[in-house]
Motif scaffolding. Structure first.
Motif, PDB file in Angstrom:
ATOM      1  N   SER A   1      25.959 -35.224   3.225  1.00 41.57           N
ATOM      2  CA  SER A   1      26.226 -36.410   2.418  1.00 41.57           C
ATOM      3  C   SER A   1      24.927 -37.148   2.189  1.00 41.57           C
ATOM      4  CB  SER A   1      27.225 -37.317   3.125  1.00 41.57           C
ATOM      5  OG  SER A   1      26.584 -37.963   4.203  1.00 41.57           O
ATOM      6  N   PHE A   2      24.973 -38.025   1.232  1.00 35.71           N
ATOM      7  CA  PHE A   2      23.757 -38.745   0.865  1.00 35.71           C
ATOM      8  C   PHE A   2      23.282 -39.625   2.010  1.00 35.71           C
ATOM      9  CE2 PHE A   2      20.679 -39.791  -2.085  1.00 35.71           C
ATOM     10  CZ  PHE A   2      20.472 -41.157  -2.119  1.00 35.71           C
TER      11      PHE A   2
ATOM     12  N   GLU B   1      19.265 -40.844   6.378  1.00 37.90           N
ATOM     13  CA  GLU B   1      18.902 -41.013   7.794  1.00 37.90           C
ATOM     14  C   GLU B   1      17.779 -40.087   8.192  1.00 37.90           C
ATOM     15  OE1 GLU B   1      22.307 -40.430  10.284  1.00 37.90           O
ATOM     16  OE2 GLU B   1      23.454 -41.807   9.042  1.00 37.90           O
ATOM     17  N   ASN B   2      17.837 -38.863   7.648  1.00 38.41           N
ATOM     18  CA  ASN B   2      16.890 -37.858   8.119  1.00 38.41           C
ATOM     19  C   ASN B   2      15.751 -37.617   7.161  1.00 38.41           C
ATOM     20  OD1 ASN B   2      18.281 -37.120  10.505  1.00 38.41           O
ATOM     21  ND2 ASN B   2      19.857 -36.258   9.181  1.00 38.41           N
ATOM     22  N   LEU B   3      15.490 -38.576   6.301  1.00 38.55           N
ATOM     23  CA  LEU B   3      14.572 -38.319   5.197  1.00 38.55           C
ATOM     24  C   LEU B   3      13.201 -37.839   5.633  1.00 38.55           C
ATOM     25  CD1 LEU B   3      14.898 -38.525   2.184  1.00 38.55           C
ATOM     26  CD2 LEU B   3      13.789 -40.725   2.245  1.00 38.55           C
ATOM     27  N   HIS B   4      12.775 -38.244   6.796  1.00 36.78           N
ATOM     28  CA  HIS B   4      11.393 -37.919   7.163  1.00 36.78           C
ATOM     29  C   HIS B   4      11.250 -36.671   7.997  1.00 36.78           C
ATOM     30  CE1 HIS B   4       9.449 -41.356   5.419  1.00 36.78           C
ATOM     31  NE2 HIS B   4      10.504 -42.034   5.754  1.00 36.78           N
ATOM     32  N   CYS B   5      12.349 -36.033   8.293  1.00 32.15           N
ATOM     33  CA  CYS B   5      12.198 -34.826   9.113  1.00 32.15           C
ATOM     34  C   CYS B   5      13.034 -33.691   8.568  1.00 32.15           C
ATOM     35  CB  CYS B   5      12.599 -35.118  10.545  1.00 32.15           C
ATOM     36  SG  CYS B   5      14.186 -35.945  10.657  1.00 32.15           S
TER      37      CYS B   5
ATOM     38  N   HIS C   1      18.055 -34.716  -4.884  1.00 29.40           N
ATOM     39  CA  HIS C   1      17.819 -36.114  -4.531  1.00 29.40           C
ATOM     40  C   HIS C   1      16.561 -36.220  -3.694  1.00 29.40           C
ATOM     41  CE1 HIS C   1      21.000 -38.721  -5.910  1.00 29.40           C
ATOM     42  NE2 HIS C   1      21.904 -37.838  -5.581  1.00 29.40           N
ATOM     43  N   TYR C   2      16.456 -35.294  -2.746  1.00 31.69           N
ATOM     44  CA  TYR C   2      15.291 -35.303  -1.872  1.00 31.69           C
ATOM     45  C   TYR C   2      14.017 -35.126  -2.671  1.00 31.69           C
ATOM     46  CZ  TYR C   2      11.925 -33.636   1.539  1.00 31.69           C
ATOM     47  OH  TYR C   2      10.794 -33.446   2.279  1.00 31.69           O
ATOM     48  N   LEU C   3      14.019 -34.143  -3.562  1.00 30.51           N
ATOM     49  CA  LEU C   3      12.834 -33.895  -4.382  1.00 30.51           C
ATOM     50  C   LEU C   3      12.492 -35.107  -5.224  1.00 30.51           C
ATOM     51  CD1 LEU C   3      13.111 -30.314  -5.884  1.00 30.51           C
ATOM     52  CD2 LEU C   3      11.362 -31.190  -4.368  1.00 30.51           C
ATOM     53  N   ASP C   4      13.558 -35.774  -5.671  1.00 35.28           N
ATOM     54  CA  ASP C   4      13.360 -36.910  -6.546  1.00 35.28           C
ATOM     55  C   ASP C   4      12.641 -38.050  -5.833  1.00 35.28           C
ATOM     56  OD1 ASP C   4      15.592 -38.875  -8.618  1.00 35.28           O
ATOM     57  OD2 ASP C   4      13.616 -38.047  -8.988  1.00 35.28           O
ATOM     58  N   CYS C   5      13.091 -38.313  -4.601  1.00 32.95           N
ATOM     59  CA  CYS C   5      12.570 -39.495  -3.911  1.00 32.95           C
ATOM     60  C   CYS C   5      11.237 -39.228  -3.231  1.00 32.95           C
ATOM     61  CB  CYS C   5      13.545 -39.970  -2.838  1.00 32.95           C
ATOM     62  SG  CYS C   5      15.162 -40.286  -3.446  1.00 32.95           S
ATOM     63  N   VAL C   6      11.173 -38.099  -2.551  1.00 26.65           N
ATOM     64  CA  VAL C   6       9.997 -37.866  -1.728  1.00 26.65           C
ATOM     65  C   VAL C   6       9.008 -37.009  -2.491  1.00 26.65           C
ATOM     66  CG1 VAL C   6       9.179 -36.858   0.407  1.00 26.65           C
ATOM     67  CG2 VAL C   6      11.388 -37.981   0.330  1.00 26.65           C
ATOM     68  N   GLN C   7       7.783 -37.444  -2.539  1.00 28.93           N
ATOM     69  CA  GLN C   7       6.780 -36.688  -3.282  1.00 28.93           C
ATOM     70  C   GLN C   7       6.195 -35.636  -2.372  1.00 28.93           C
ATOM     71  OE1 GLN C   7       5.870 -37.920  -6.494  1.00 28.93           O
ATOM     72  NE2 GLN C   7       5.284 -40.051  -6.248  1.00 28.93           N
TER      73      GLN C   7
END
Lengths: 732, 194
Positions: free
Chosen positions: A316-317, A322-326, A344-350
């Motif tokens: 889920s989003f 929660e785990n965006l950095h790992c 979504h991940y690709l979109d937010c995190v460069q």
């Protein structure tokens, strides 16, 4: 443990009485007995297997009838139903241990057809026997070939990956090298890519030359760790790994068919057989399912405190946040395109390396599928290609930008495209291209498009117009969001570091609009002013006319005569109305630009020439539609007087006004009948009197011609009488 | 245009000496000539179009004025066209409104994306600053620790490699010995994450 070699019915009972036997042997005997009672046919086979598992080293081969008998039996079973996993373990162990020399080993390897699965345990054992080094080279090659053949049937691969290093060490053996490379290709994960291995491969390359198998493995290493492999891999890699499974292939397929059991192949490449057409064992375009790199749960690495969560486990989003950095990205980058969370991940995190890997994968997929099809490739795989492109398009649509690999692919593809293969998808991909610098846009984009346009059907022309319209829309949208101040560098793409100045961007937009103007003029001439094409072209100019008001780009480009006049003389009222709307919007834009310039003194300077051109068009339109002053000197459409007289049209100067215009004549007739129903002979010029004229205008406007309404309201002074219309033109 | 062609012909005939011309010059001239040709073609086309339409619709208008059955069919046809055009106009209005809405939404999404990226950058800056603040005090210790880690990582990798080499060189079956087996199966793991 030596047990009596021959068993017969009489000795069965004696065996069961034996005191010197382990529990497992008793149990297996009991099981064997049970099996035997059910199905006596299995008995010899089981005993044969027992023979092979128990035979002592050094037993002679020649003249050994026992061996011959059992071997023949095993071969028979293998070729008919295939060998069970336990049987494979036993036979492989027997063969690779070389207990009875090399010739039985070879024979056994050749008949190792699995019925269902192959335990990885057996293969690990086999590899370890390779390490022992007593097996002759030819047999080693045969073993590795066998492993490659049944690779997809191995139940798990983690033990094989654990001995990656040992397998890698065999790469120095010249005869084994191609097959070891292939095996490594199938096993490699990111952790296996080490600097010393890359160095070893490069060393080998310098010794053996740029062999395709080495290059394949290096390219895979590059996909995982681009920073470690700096050599350039040629993107055209025609040959995959060589097809090596011919020894077993036919029998294997036969057995599998009979068992009704088929595991689809995963990642083996094959090249074209010389005789048959290309076998597509690998679907390059199948987006693989999202899997994690290791088949384990998310665990903390033993010595570090960093917890890594494989992407596949997030559902889920909120979990993603929660785990965006790992996040750990999967091994197969193509799978990202299918999952919305991943996008979504690709979109937010460069994530630079993720994008690099994704672009590399995309580039490879494009090349294999579209640029190196060979004969028959396109027809076979157009369904697959369609799915792939659709998924890619939805990913790009979601991210609101394109990928650099699809951009470079398109530039190459346009040169060889015929305009009909997967047309809507390719055009949609084209519309996602980011802004191209004006110095290059001509050669890489416009030239191939011009060629395609001029030689294509009407529908392709319309499609291309729509595509270019979408492209312009996207560029303008991007600009309106990302260009916060004037003259600041606009980043073209959220991922690239290429920046463009505002003037550079304006140049590119201008180039695009002029190009489309040219295409439109020529297209209309070729297609005889077809209404559909005209409609798409007017769509484009509806976007262009509002660049200042809607998108904040200080640029105004008026339509060329090749578009203006066909629209003005169009036979359908819809086009004329749209032209009127467009001219009205142009005027609004120009006036607001002028007022802004006076107020803020910003560097938005519209050239005098733009105003002149616009004024000219405006005057022509008003004269033509309202004032009935067609074919005046000074108009771009000028016909000599003699010619006009020859045409036998009385009052030719009024032939394009709102009453006699091809588009509106039917309305005039209808109005005339409604207004003066009792009149027998129709005199359309009677509409020109002041009262009927205003009624006629009302009538037209209520038919939905808002464009005309706006146009006349802004350009005609209050009097609104036919023939007296003054046009307020914008003078500089 | 024709004058220019005539002049060029004259030049070609009377020219005694060959004049060298560079490719870039000729290309530029070519572009100019191409646009000139296109311009003239367009003018000609527009003129022809105007003339043709004018004549055609004059004839149609004449036909419509009469009251014969042909005029009636024409009238019926033109009625149908008018109805269709009204329909088209209405649909175009709707699609224009929808397109505007779509463009607005796309702008908003793109704006959101840009803001997200900005925020992520800010966050990273803040996080690195925080790290810096904490590690300033322990900087030396941290550096030493990292150097140690690097050293041990290299030692581990080398040891693994050496052990692998030994096993291979001895040409033994390490599977049979459970301890050796356990060890050998871990030679690929890197205990310290990169």
């Amino acid at each position: 443990m030596a047990y009596p070699q021959n068993t017969s019915d009489s000795e069965r009972s004696s065996l069961s009485d034996q005191s010197v036997s382990s529990r497992s042997f008793n149990r297996s005997l009991r099981v064997a007995e049970k099996k035997r009672r059910k199905d006596t046919a299995e008995d010899p086979f089981f005993l044969a297997l027992k023979y092979f598992s128990d035979v002592e080293a050094g037993t002679p081969v020649t003249g050994n009838d026992e061996l011959e008998r059992n071997l023949v039996l095993v071969e028979k079973v293998a070729h008919s139903k295939g060998l069970s996993p336990e049987a494979i373990s036993i036979m492989l162990e027997f063969a690779m241990s070389l207990r009875m020399g090399n010739s039985p080993c070879v024979r056994v390897l050749k008949c190792l057809i699995p019925a269902s699965l192959v335990p990885q345990d057996a293969i690990v054992r086999g590899v370890v026997w390779l390490c022992v080094g007593k097996i002759p080279i030819a047999t080693q090659v045969l073993f590795i070939k066998w492993v490659l053949t049944i690779f997809d049937l191995v139940d798990a691969k983690d033990q094989l990956r654990a001995i990656y290093g040992f397998i890698f060490s065999f790469i120095t053996e010249e005869n084994l090298c191609p097959f070891i490379c292939h095996l490594l290709y199938l096993l490699t994960r990111k952790e296996n890519v080490r600097v010393f291995r890359v160095r070893k491969l490069l060393e080998l390359q310098s010794k053996l030359g740029r062999q395709p198998f080495l290059i394949h493995l290096l390219s895979l290493y590059k996909v995982f760790c681009p920073e470690l492999v700096t050599l350039s891999i040629p993107s055209r890699m025609k040959s995959g790994f060589r097809n090596h499974n011919s020894t077993w292939k036919s029998v294997l397929t036969g057995v599998q068919k009979r068992n009704g059991f088929h595991i689809p192949s995963s990642v083996a490449f094959t090249i074209k057989d010389k005789t048959s057409s290309r076998k597509r064992k690998h679907c390059h375009l199948e987006l693989p399912a999202l899997t994690s790199v290791a088949n384990k749960e998310a665990q903390t690495e033993q010595f570090s405190s960093k917890k890594v969560v494989p992407l596949v486990q997030l559902h889920s989003f909120s979990q993603l946040l929660e785990n965006l950095h790992c996040i750990e990205l999967p091994a197969q980058m193509g799978s990202l395109l299918g999952s919305t969370l991943a996008l979504h991940y690709l979109d937010c995190v460069q994530d630079e390396s993720a994008l690099l890997r994704l672009n590399f994968w995309l580039g490879y997929a494009f090349h294999e599928e579209f640029l190196f099809c060979g004969d028959g490739g396109t027809t076979q795989n157009s369904e697959e290609a369609l799915q792939f492109l659709n998924k890619l398009l939805s990913a790009q649509h979601f991210l609101q930008e394109g990928f650099s690999s699809s951009e470079s692919f398109l530039y190459k593809f346009l040169k060889v495209w015929d305009g009909s293969l997967l047309c809507p998808q390719i055009l949609a991909l084209l519309s996602n291209i980011p802004v191209v610098p004006s110095s290059q846009i001509g050669t890489i984009l416009f030239e191939p498009l011009m060629q395609l346009f001029l030689t294509s059907s009407l529908f392709f022309k319309c499609g291309l117009m729509e595509c270019l319209n979408n492209m312009l829309l996207k560029w303008l949208t991007w600009h309106s969001v990302y260009a916060l101040e004037d003259d600041l560098d606009i980043s073209l793409n959220s991922h690239t570091s290429i920046n463009m100045t505002l003037s550079g961007f304006k140049d590119s937009v201008m180039e695009l609009v002029h190009f489309v103007g040219r295409l439109a003029s020529v297209g209309l001439q070729l297609e005889g002013c077809h209404a559909l094409l005209l409609s798409f072209i007017l769509d484009f100019y509806e976007t262009v006319c509002d660049t200042f008001q809607k998108y904040g780009l200080p640029l105004v480009i008026v339509p060329p005569p090749g578009v203006f006049y066909p629209a003005l003389f169009a036979t359908d009222p819809v086009s004329v109305d749209r032209l009127a709307y467009i001219m009205y919007r142009y005027k609004v834009n120009l006036m607001s630009a002028k007022s802004q310039e006076k107020l803020t003194k910003q560097a938005f300077h519209i050239s005098r020439q733009t105003f002149c051109e616009f004024n000219q068009s405006l005057v022509v339109m008003v004269n033509c539609l309202w004032n009935s002053k067609m074919f005046n000197p000074g108009m771009a459409v000028q016909l000599g007087d003699e010619l006009l007289l020859k045409s036998n049209v009385p009052q030719y100067w009024a032939s394009f006004d709102l009453i006699h215009h091809p588009a509106f004549m039917s309305y005039a007739v209808d109005f005339h009948q409604k207004c003066w129903p009792e009149r027998q002979d129709m005199d359309l010029s009677s509409i020109k009197h002041s009262k009927p004229w205003s009624w006629y205008l009302e009538y037209l406007f209520t038919q939905g011609y808002e464009g005309l309404k706006h146009f006349f309201q802004t350009n005609i002074s209050q009097q609104m009488t036919a023939g007296d219309g003054q046009s307020n033109t914008q003078q500089k | 245009m024709s004058n220019q062609c005539f002049e060029m012909e004259l030049q070609l005939h009377t020219e005694k000496s060959k004049r060298s011309c560079s490719t870039s010059d000729t290309e530029r001239d070519l572009q100019d000539y191409i646009s000139e040709i296109e311009r003239v073609k367009t003018i000609h086309f527009n003129n022809t179009l105007a003339l043709h339409r004018m004549q055609m619709w004059h004839a149609i208008g004449e036909q419509l004025k009469q009251n014969d059955p042909e005029a009636d069919t024409l009238k019926a046809l033109s009625e149908r066209c008018m109805a269709l055009c009204s329909n088209i106009k209405q649909l175009q209005q709707e699609s224009r409104i929808l397109q505007d809405q779509i463009t607005e939404i796309q702008k908003k999404r793109l704006e959101m994306k840009r803001l997200t990226h900005e925020k992520m950058k800010e966050m990273e800056k803040i996080m690195s600053k925080e790290e810096h603040a904490d590690t300033e005090r322990y900087k030396a210790v941290l550096e030493k620790g990292q150097a140690n880690l690097e050293k041990y990582r290299k030692i581990t990798a080398m040891t693994q490699n050496v052990f692998k080499g030994i096993l291979l060189a001895c040409k033994i079956n390490w599977l049979d010995d459970p301890k050796l087996r356990e060890l050998a199966m871990t030679l690929e793991d890197s205990p310290i994450s990169e």
